[in-house]
Design a protein around this motif. Sequence first.
Motif, PDB file in Angstrom:
ATOM      1  N   LEU A  44       0.817  -1.218   0.000  1.00 35.78           N
ATOM      2  CA  LEU A  44       0.000   0.000   0.000  1.00 35.78           C
ATOM      3  C   LEU A  44       0.851   1.269   0.000  1.00 35.78           C
ATOM      4  O   LEU A  44       0.367   2.332   0.380  1.00 35.78           O
ATOM      5  CB  LEU A  44      -0.948   0.001   1.208  1.00 35.78           C
ATOM      6  CG  LEU A  44      -1.976  -1.135   1.222  1.00 35.78           C
ATOM      7  CD1 LEU A  44      -2.773  -1.122   2.516  1.00 35.78           C
ATOM      8  CD2 LEU A  44      -2.904  -1.020   0.029  1.00 35.78           C
ATOM      9  N   THR A  45       2.080   1.163  -0.426  1.00 35.74           N
ATOM     10  CA  THR A  45       2.943   2.347  -0.450  1.00 35.74           C
ATOM     11  C   THR A  45       3.040   2.915  -1.857  1.00 35.74           C
ATOM     12  O   THR A  45       2.990   2.190  -2.838  1.00 35.74           O
ATOM     13  CB  THR A  45       4.364   2.034   0.048  1.00 35.74           C
ATOM     14  OG1 THR A  45       4.939   1.039  -0.792  1.00 35.74           O
ATOM     15  CG2 THR A  45       4.362   1.564   1.482  1.00 35.74           C
ATOM     16  N   ARG A  46       3.177   4.220  -1.904  1.00 38.73           N
ATOM     17  CA  ARG A  46       3.417   4.903  -3.176  1.00 38.73           C
ATOM     18  C   ARG A  46       4.904   5.168  -3.351  1.00 38.73           C
ATOM     19  O   ARG A  46       5.388   5.322  -4.458  1.00 38.73           O
ATOM     20  CB  ARG A  46       2.629   6.199  -3.219  1.00 38.73           C
ATOM     21  CG  ARG A  46       1.126   5.935  -3.104  1.00 38.73           C
ATOM     22  CD  ARG A  46       0.353   7.184  -3.310  1.00 38.73           C
ATOM     23  NE  ARG A  46       0.621   7.702  -4.639  1.00 38.73           N
ATOM     24  CZ  ARG A  46      -0.234   7.706  -5.641  1.00 38.73           C
ATOM     25  NH1 ARG A  46      -1.428   7.199  -5.458  1.00 38.73           N
ATOM     26  NH2 ARG A  46       0.074   8.211  -6.805  1.00 38.73           N
ATOM     27  N   SER A  61      -0.693   4.873   0.559  1.00 36.21           N
ATOM     28  CA  SER A  61      -1.941   5.141  -0.150  1.00 36.21           C
ATOM     29  C   SER A  61      -3.087   5.083   0.840  1.00 36.21           C
ATOM     30  O   SER A  61      -3.102   4.245   1.739  1.00 36.21           O
ATOM     31  CB  SER A  61      -2.168   4.093  -1.242  1.00 36.21           C
ATOM     32  OG  SER A  61      -1.139   4.130  -2.181  1.00 36.21           O
ATOM     33  N   GLY A  62      -4.056   5.961   0.672  1.00 38.21           N
ATOM     34  CA  GLY A  62      -5.236   5.940   1.531  1.00 38.21           C
ATOM     35  C   GLY A  62      -5.039   6.714   2.816  1.00 38.21           C
ATOM     36  O   GLY A  62      -4.050   7.412   3.006  1.00 38.21           O
ATOM     37  N   ASP A  63      -6.015   6.606   3.680  1.00 34.78           N
ATOM     38  CA  ASP A  63      -5.990   7.302   4.969  1.00 34.78           C
ATOM     39  C   ASP A  63      -5.562   6.330   6.062  1.00 34.78           C
ATOM     40  O   ASP A  63      -6.153   5.260   6.213  1.00 34.78           O
ATOM     41  CB  ASP A  63      -7.385   7.854   5.310  1.00 34.78           C
ATOM     42  CG  ASP A  63      -7.806   8.950   4.364  1.00 34.78           C
ATOM     43  OD1 ASP A  63      -6.931   9.723   3.931  1.00 34.78           O
ATOM     44  OD2 ASP A  63      -9.016   9.035   4.053  1.00 34.78           O
ATOM     45  N   TRP A  64      -4.557   6.718   6.799  1.00 34.02           N
ATOM     46  CA  TRP A  64      -4.030   5.906   7.892  1.00 34.02           C
ATOM     47  C   TRP A  64      -4.034   6.756   9.156  1.00 34.02           C
ATOM     48  O   TRP A  64      -3.619   7.907   9.140  1.00 34.02           O
ATOM     49  CB  TRP A  64      -2.598   5.483   7.599  1.00 34.02           C
ATOM     50  CG  TRP A  64      -2.447   4.509   6.480  1.00 34.02           C
ATOM     51  CD1 TRP A  64      -2.854   4.663   5.197  1.00 34.02           C
ATOM     52  CD2 TRP A  64      -1.831   3.236   6.553  1.00 34.02           C
ATOM     53  NE1 TRP A  64      -2.529   3.559   4.452  1.00 34.02           N
ATOM     54  CE2 TRP A  64      -1.897   2.670   5.265  1.00 34.02           C
ATOM     55  CE3 TRP A  64      -1.217   2.520   7.574  1.00 34.02           C
ATOM     56  CZ2 TRP A  64      -1.382   1.417   4.973  1.00 34.02           C
ATOM     57  CZ3 TRP A  64      -0.704   1.281   7.283  1.00 34.02           C
ATOM     58  CH2 TRP A  64      -0.794   0.727   5.996  1.00 34.02           C
ATOM     59  N   ASN A  65      -4.470   6.186  10.265  1.00 34.90           N
ATOM     60  CA  ASN A  65      -4.356   6.902  11.525  1.00 34.90           C
ATOM     61  C   ASN A  65      -3.174   6.335  12.311  1.00 34.90           C
ATOM     62  O   ASN A  65      -2.490   5.408  11.857  1.00 34.90           O
ATOM     63  CB  ASN A  65      -5.671   6.855  12.321  1.00 34.90           C
ATOM     64  CG  ASN A  65      -6.057   5.445  12.740  1.00 34.90           C
ATOM     65  OD1 ASN A  65      -5.219   4.600  13.013  1.00 34.90           O
ATOM     66  ND2 ASN A  65      -7.354   5.189  12.781  1.00 34.90           N
ATOM     67  N   ASP A  98      -3.271   2.592  12.822  1.00 36.67           N
ATOM     68  CA  ASP A  98      -2.958   1.841  11.602  1.00 36.67           C
ATOM     69  C   ASP A  98      -1.452   1.768  11.387  1.00 36.67           C
ATOM     70  O   ASP A  98      -0.907   0.713  11.064  1.00 36.67           O
ATOM     71  CB  ASP A  98      -3.598   2.501  10.374  1.00 36.67           C
ATOM     72  CG  ASP A  98      -5.118   2.505  10.406  1.00 36.67           C
ATOM     73  OD1 ASP A  98      -5.713   1.599  11.042  1.00 36.67           O
ATOM     74  OD2 ASP A  98      -5.700   3.429   9.803  1.00 36.67           O
ATOM     75  N   SER A 111      -1.587  13.735   9.720  1.00 40.48           N
ATOM     76  CA  SER A 111      -2.721  12.904  10.097  1.00 40.48           C
ATOM     77  C   SER A 111      -3.786  13.760  10.767  1.00 40.48           C
ATOM     78  O   SER A 111      -3.524  14.451  11.732  1.00 40.48           O
ATOM     79  CB  SER A 111      -2.271  11.799  11.046  1.00 40.48           C
ATOM     80  OG  SER A 111      -3.387  11.067  11.485  1.00 40.48           O
ATOM     81  N   GLU A 156      -6.597  12.187  11.691  1.00 39.78           N
ATOM     82  CA  GLU A 156      -7.377  11.162  12.375  1.00 39.78           C
ATOM     83  C   GLU A 156      -6.570  10.578  13.510  1.00 39.78           C
ATOM     84  O   GLU A 156      -5.885   9.578  13.343  1.00 39.78           O
ATOM     85  CB  GLU A 156      -7.712  10.025  11.402  1.00 39.78           C
ATOM     86  CG  GLU A 156      -9.031  10.158  10.729  1.00 39.78           C
ATOM     87  CD  GLU A 156      -9.352   8.891   9.973  1.00 39.78           C
ATOM     88  OE1 GLU A 156      -9.629   7.865  10.629  1.00 39.78           O
ATOM     89  OE2 GLU A 156      -9.306   8.936   8.749  1.00 39.78           O
TER      90      GLU A 156
END
Length: 170
Positions: free
Chosen positions: A96-98, A112-116, A119, A149, A151
């Motif tokens: 899930l890394t860019r 990638s995406g939303d991580w708190n 996570d 972040s 979140e």
Amino acid sequence: PSITLGMVKIAVEYYCSKIDELNDEDKSIIDTCIEMIEFSMSNTLLMFRGKYYEYGGDLPVEEKGLTIGGYGSAFLADLVAAYIMEKAEEARLFSLTRFKGIYRDDGLMCLSGDWNKGDVAGWLADFQNVADDALKSERLQFTAEVWGSNELDGSKHEAVSVDDKDYFPF
């Protein structure tokens, strides 16, 4: 000084196993180089306030850390870091890394995406386990800083901090 001779040997053995055409002469040269590093690490003196001390004291040479500024230490540290990254890649931790990269003791990863924070702490625990298993040691301890972040999950994760400034912190 966290990276030890034992870790260097593990990384060298790993990369040597990937070379199909490694002949006996090449293996002998590699073994001689490792012996030279071992000799160097077991005979390093440090001076502090006019007194000389043996680096690492009575520790077995396999457990002595690379010396900062020691000949080839930066290269060997990078070799171990690259090995850890490959093992993490094999464990699919970067799916899930860019972007990901590591230089000396600093790594950078864009996810990638939303991580708190929770996570990231879970991912970091998985990464830590891969590194510990690969190096047969718990000596290296990884931490993470989450930037931007919004979140915060309210949980406490000692290895993960959050930087919520409006600018890139580095």
